[in-house]
Design an enzyme around this catalytic site. Structure first.
Site, PDB file in Angstrom:
ATOM      1  N   GLY A  13      -0.026   2.467 -12.262  1.00 55.66           N
ATOM      2  CA  GLY A  13       0.629   2.789 -13.516  1.00 55.66           C
ATOM      3  C   GLY A  13       2.022   3.372 -13.420  1.00 55.66           C
ATOM      4  CB  SER A  14       4.621   3.599 -10.779  1.00 59.74           C
ATOM      5  OG  SER A  14       4.735   2.247 -10.396  1.00 59.74           O
ATOM      6  CG  ASN A  15       6.696  -0.957 -13.536  1.00 60.10           C
ATOM      7  OD1 ASN A  15       7.889  -0.731 -13.707  1.00 60.10           O
ATOM      8  ND2 ASN A  15       6.254  -1.720 -12.551  1.00 60.10           N
ATOM      9  NE  ARG A  64     -10.212 -16.106 -20.220  1.00 58.44           N
ATOM     10  CZ  ARG A  64      -9.324 -16.911 -19.649  1.00 58.44           C
ATOM     11  NH1 ARG A  64      -8.626 -16.495 -18.619  1.00 58.44           N
ATOM     12  NH2 ARG A  64      -9.157 -18.126 -20.069  1.00 58.44           N
ATOM     13  CG  MET A  89      -3.603  -6.794 -10.942  1.00 59.68           C
ATOM     14  SD  MET A  89      -1.930  -7.448 -10.738  1.00 59.68           S
ATOM     15  CE  MET A  89      -2.216  -8.630  -9.433  1.00 59.68           C
ATOM     16  CG  ASN A 106       3.710  -9.912 -16.142  1.00 60.81           C
ATOM     17  OD1 ASN A 106       3.201  -8.819 -15.945  1.00 60.81           O
ATOM     18  ND2 ASN A 106       3.672 -10.875 -15.228  1.00 60.81           N
ATOM     19  CG  HIS A 108       6.194 -11.859 -10.581  1.00 60.98           C
ATOM     20  ND1 HIS A 108       4.852 -11.805 -10.283  1.00 60.98           N
ATOM     21  CD2 HIS A 108       6.784 -12.553  -9.571  1.00 60.98           C
ATOM     22  CE1 HIS A 108       4.639 -12.438  -9.136  1.00 60.98           C
ATOM     23  NE2 HIS A 108       5.791 -12.901  -8.694  1.00 60.98           N
TER      24      HIS A 108
END
Length: 191
Positions: A13-15, A64, A89, A106, A108
């Site tokens: 969770g750093s972002n 899902r 993820m 997102n 990347h």
């Protein structure tokens, strides 16, 4: 007026924390965090930052569709307009993505379209690139194939270790992601 966002994460969770700390500058309010893993350390950050969170663990749902339905419930409960993936993820279904067309972002850790998938930093490093970087993109039904919003290159220096390269990539993420989110929010307000 600030746009409300929900952040989805699977790991440290750093972002997520970086986005919360820069929320006012970006022009957003982080309405809540959703994690899909019991061990996600992002929850500790949410608690410390007083951000509501929900653990929605995929294997606790029959399929899902049920898993994603619960995520949508939380997004709607929090009245979030955007979904920000920060190390999330799980692969989201086309049905889920269609509900938030051009409102799921997102980040990347490579210069897409190169080195897609879960190990972008390691894959670029092992390949021997001289330059990789960070990409922020809209999420579509492919894996790391959505329209690119912003990219920033990161040089791989001679003698660099995988660990030092990872650190440089993450530092770049912390600068680029808030800028990209702010850009998307500003574009939506112009329309």
């Amino acid at each position: 007026m600030s746009k409300r966002v929900a952040v989805l994460a699977s790991g440290g969770g750093s972002n997520f924390e970086n986005i919360v700390k820069k929320a006012d500058d970006i022009g957003i309010e982080v309405a809540g965090l959703i994690v899909d893993r019991k061990s996600a350390r992002a929850v500790e950050r949410a608690e410390r930052l007083s951000v509501p969170y929900e653990k929605i663990i995929r294997k606790e749902y029959s399929d899902r569709k049920a898993f994603e339905r619960k995520i949508v419930e939380m997004i709607e409960e929090w009245q979030a307009e955007y979904v920000i993936l920060a190390g999330f993820m799980a692969i989201l279904s086309p049905d889920f993505i269609d509900q938030y067309d051009r409102r799921i972002l997102n980040i990347h850790p490579s210069l897409l379209p190169a080195f897609k998938g879960a190990n972008g930093i390691r894959d670029a490093f092992l390949y021997g690139v001289k330059v990789s970087g960070v990409t922020v993109h809209y999420v579509d039904s492919g894996i790391d194939t959505g329209e690119i919003i912003m990219q920033r290159a990161v040089a791989l220096c001679d003698g660099e270790t995988l660990e030092s390269f990872e650190e440089k990539i993450h530092e770049t993420e912390y600068v680029l992601y808030p800028k990209a989110i702010q850009s998307v929010i500003n574009l939506s307000e112009e329309k």
